[in-house]
Design an enzyme around this catalytic site. Structure first.
Site, mmCIF file in Angstrom:
data_model
loop_
_atom_site.group_PDB
_atom_site.id
_atom_site.type_symbol
_atom_site.label_atom_id
_atom_site.label_comp_id
_atom_site.label_asym_id
_atom_site.label_seq_id
_atom_site.Cartn_x
_atom_site.Cartn_y
_atom_site.Cartn_z
ATOM 1 N N GLY A 174 62.741 79.633 35.458
ATOM 2 C CA GLY A 174 62.638 78.606 36.499
ATOM 3 C C GLY A 174 64.184 78.593 35.966
ATOM 4 C CB SER A 175 64.531 74.906 37.773
ATOM 5 O OG SER A 175 65.007 75.467 39.022
ATOM 6 C CB THR A 176 64.299 74.579 32.086
ATOM 7 O OG1 THR A 176 63.383 75.789 32.234
ATOM 8 C CG2 THR A 176 62.689 73.438 32.362
ATOM 9 C CG PHE A 177 67.690 80.113 32.028
ATOM 10 C CD1 PHE A 177 67.638 80.179 31.067
ATOM 11 C CD2 PHE A 177 69.037 81.376 32.850
ATOM 12 C CE1 PHE A 177 68.460 80.891 30.379
ATOM 13 C CE2 PHE A 177 69.787 81.883 31.564
ATOM 14 C CZ PHE A 177 69.104 81.802 30.503
ATOM 15 C CE LYS A 178 68.113 76.131 39.594
ATOM 16 N NZ LYS A 178 67.292 75.251 40.665
#
Length: 578
Positions: free
Chosen positions: A307-311
């Site tokens: 999810g958004s941690t991969f941003k």
């Protein structure tokens, strides 16, 4: 009467016979002297081997010690009880005593006592107190040998990291198997001389070849940090009624892992014990499969959509390629159209106009998708590989899973868009924390690890372990920019619940939906590091399928905040006030 010629011939024959006899006698005598003198030791050894019975003595397995020398895995003295058929004088008495003392059935003991063989083991891992009592009976043909059993003083703590050993004292999972060759030691022997009937020759006594103890394994785990991380994980498991909770704590500069909690854990001293009521009506294979699931280390054996941690990875790739700067402007109407697909932002109304720093603070999907599309499939895939995401981290634990990623030739714009904000592919938690570490530590991809060194019984270092480091993952400039952006995420953005009073913390939240979509199952996570300007510790908290509120910023970020409130002062990290 014989003629003179016959007499001469006869004498010659007698002389030849005498010489042959003398020669043969001399040869045999010489051979006897040779065997008795020069080969005496060899044949004595052969004779001894012929009538020598051997019993193994286990070596003391090396301990596992935390970074401060506290014992995480140790040994306890136990006994192995065996019988020698030919030496037993009163079988019924032996059976009766062994049944009572070892708490075994008569059928089981009788079958082994009456088995005709050189030596039959009755039971291993017998408490020393029980072994001593059996020895005091002085039963002919019963042998009680002292042995070692692995003992874990902290029971469930770090069970999926430390692992455990089997009945032979060899590692089965975790660090116990990864460093088995260092800790196992070398077994010794007890050698007993017997006669042709297998009866011990009392006058010969016993010979011992002493075992060689294994080396102690010193690891980077900090017992105090591990305890506190496990406590927080258990609290989250209970309050959120989650399926599982994982917390990883690491030094981003060198890859040393300070804690790895995976709850629920299991009792290392009873690793084959299934939860009450679960073994009923299960086959042996099904029970083993259930145990394998209990033993799995979710931080390294399992993959998930980050999810958004991969941003963080998408942002670093965009900054490295120059397709975005912190001041770049984006407009978010609440969605973005990619080919024929409408992909929504988590904020339905949209974020409006914002610079790139604020897109990260707001965790805006359309903005990060735009960065991914600017990179293009080839460009994004290139950075994916450059950052090390297509290879395993090399952590010193068995069973690390691979990244599950689209093949480049199968990726279209829609796949690229979903990958850019952390969906439609899977990585391990250890892969995420390692990759983020390389982005915030100046661009070095370190190898996450526990093993630091081995020591002998006197505390002398025998071997210090070294691990690969890859330079140039990102530039120092990009790394510094990312640290600043991620600090703003915690200071004023979606990661505000990860803020620690008096300390500079950077990080990123994530809320990802598991497959199949629409199942109502989510993964809440938060990755945070401190100090934000000079990272010395990084932590990742993952809560699987929390009930009720499931957002990463509300569920996972407070876990890391509470962790840091306690361990940052403990680690000597200086407070900061503006």
């Amino acid at each position: 009467m014989l003629s003179d010629n016959n007499k001469i011939a006869h004498r010659k024959k007698m002389l030849v016979s005498f010489l042959i006899f003398t020669g043969v006698f001399a040869f045999l005598f010489g051979r006897l002297v040779y065997l008795c003198v020069w080969e005496a030791e060899h044949y004595a050894a052969m004779a001894t081997d012929l009538h020598e019975r051997e019993r193994s003595i286990k070596a003391a397995r090396g301990r596992i010690l935390d970074r401060n020398g506290k014992v995480l895995a140790d040994n306890r003295t136990v006994c192995t009880v065996s019988v020698i058929y030919n030496q037993i004088e009163d079988r019924e008495k032996v059976i009766e005593i062994l049944c009572r003392e070892l708490e075994l059935t008569e059928e089981y003991v009788r079958k082994r006592v009456e088995k005709y063989c050189s030596m039959e083991r009755i039971k291993s891992n017998v408490d020393k107190e029980v072994g001593d009592r059996i020895r005091e009976y002085d039963l002919a043909g019963v042998k009680v040998d002292e042995d070692y059993k692995r003992y874990y003083p902290h029971d469930e703590l770090a069970s999926k990291v430390l692992g455990f050993t089997g009945g032979d004292n060899q590692g089965i999972i975790g660090l116990e198997v990864a460093y088995d060759k260092y800790m196992e030691g070398e077994a010794g022997k007890i050698l007993t001389v017997t006669d042709a009937r297998g009866i011990e020759v009392e006058s010969a006594g016993e010979r011992r070849i002493e075992p060689v103890a294994g080396l102690d394994l010193c690891i980077s785990m900090d017992l105090n940090i591990q305890y506190y991380a496990t406590q927080l994980a258990n609290q989250a498991l209970a309050t959120k009624q989650a399926d599982s909770v994982s917390i990883l704590v690491m030094n981003p500069g060198n890859g040393e892992i300070l804690a790895m909690a995976n709850v629920p854990e299991f009792d290392l001293n009873q690793p084959f014990e299934l939860p009450e009521g679960t073994a009923e009506n299960l086959s042996t294979e099904e029970q083993q499969n259930l145990l394998n699931g209990i033993w799995r280390n979710g931080c390294i054996n399992d993959t998930y959509e980050p999810g958004s941690t991969f941003k963080i990875i998408t942002a670093a790739a965009g900054l490295s390629a120059g397709v975005v700067t912190p001041e770049s402007s984006f407009s978010c109407p609440g969605f973005i159209i990619v080919d024929d697909r409408k992909i929504r932002c988590h904020k339905i109304a949209g974020h409006g106009s914002q610079d790139f720093t604020h897109t990260m603070m707001n965790s805006c999907n359309p903005a990060l998708i735009t960065v991914g599309l600017r990179l293009g499939i080839d460009g994004y895939y290139s950075y994916f590989e450059q950052f090390g995401l297509k290879t395993k981290t090399g952590i010193d634990l068995p069973g690390e899973a691979d990244t599950i990623m689209h093949r480049k030739e199968d990726m279209g714009n829609v796949e690229l868009a979903t990958v850019a904000f952390g969906q439609s592919f899977q990585i391990t938690p250890i892969q995420l924390i390692t990759t983020v570490s390389s982005i915030i530590n100046g661009g070095k991809r370190v190898t996450p690890h526990f093993g630091v060194c081995t020591k002998d019984a006197d505390g002398n270092v025998v071997e210090t372990f070294e691990y690969p480091v890859t330079e140039g993952i990102v530039t120092e400039e990009v790394s510094a920019t990312m640290r600043g952006i991620l600090e703003m995420v915690v200071k004023e953005g979606s990661g505000a619940n990860g803020k620690v009073e008096g300390f500079r913390v950077g990080g990123k939240t994530a809320t990802s939906q598991t497959l199949p979509r629409g199942s109502g199952r989510y993964i809440a996570s938060f990755i945070g590091f401190a100090p934000a300007d000079d990272p010395q510790v990084i932590a990742l908290a993952i809560v699987n399928n929390p009930k009720g509120v499931y957002y990463g910023g509300q569920v996972a970020a407070p876990i890391v905040r509470q962790l840091y409130e306690n361990i940052l002062p403990y680690l000597g990290i200086t407070e900061y006030y503006e």
